[in-house]
Design a protein around this motif. Sequence first.
Motif, PDB file in Angstrom:
ATOM      1  N   ARG A   1       0.823  -1.207   0.000  1.00 29.01           N
ATOM      2  CA  ARG A   1       0.000   0.000   0.000  1.00 29.01           C
ATOM      3  C   ARG A   1       0.857   1.257   0.000  1.00 29.01           C
TER       4      ARG A   1
ATOM      5  N   LYS B   1       0.912   4.048  -2.921  1.00 30.26           N
ATOM      6  CA  LYS B   1       0.654   5.468  -2.651  1.00 30.26           C
ATOM      7  C   LYS B   1       1.806   6.345  -3.134  1.00 30.26           C
TER       8      LYS B   1
ATOM      9  N   HIS C   1       1.577   9.114  -6.042  1.00 33.25           N
ATOM     10  CA  HIS C   1       1.921  10.493  -5.716  1.00 33.25           C
ATOM     11  C   HIS C   1       2.999  11.031  -6.663  1.00 33.25           C
TER      12      HIS C   1
END
Length: 104
Positions: free
Chosen positions: A55, A59, A63
């Motif tokens: 995860r 992320k 980003h």
Amino acid sequence: GKHWTVNEVRALIRIWSDRNIQQQLEGTVRNKRIFEQVAARLQKFGIDRDWKQCRTKYKNLKHEYKSVKSAQDSGSTSKSMKFFNELDAILGHSAMEHASKSDN
């Protein structure tokens, strides 16, 4: 934690590019269960990562992709990243879909 290798990131992106996984990720915030699936699939490639690592990496990639993408949109070519094209194939179209949805 342990640094992700190029092969590990590739495998993660390959799993992420699965339509089914994408739809699940787009449809939920509490996504521990999805990343447990992702981790299990990585395990099949011989990659030992837990769902939290998956995860976090997801992320971070997302980003980084977004910041490179918006830099490009504003005409800057100085920002780039590894795997941009792979991520663009996954995220580029969904960004476009969201854009077209907000138009009408």
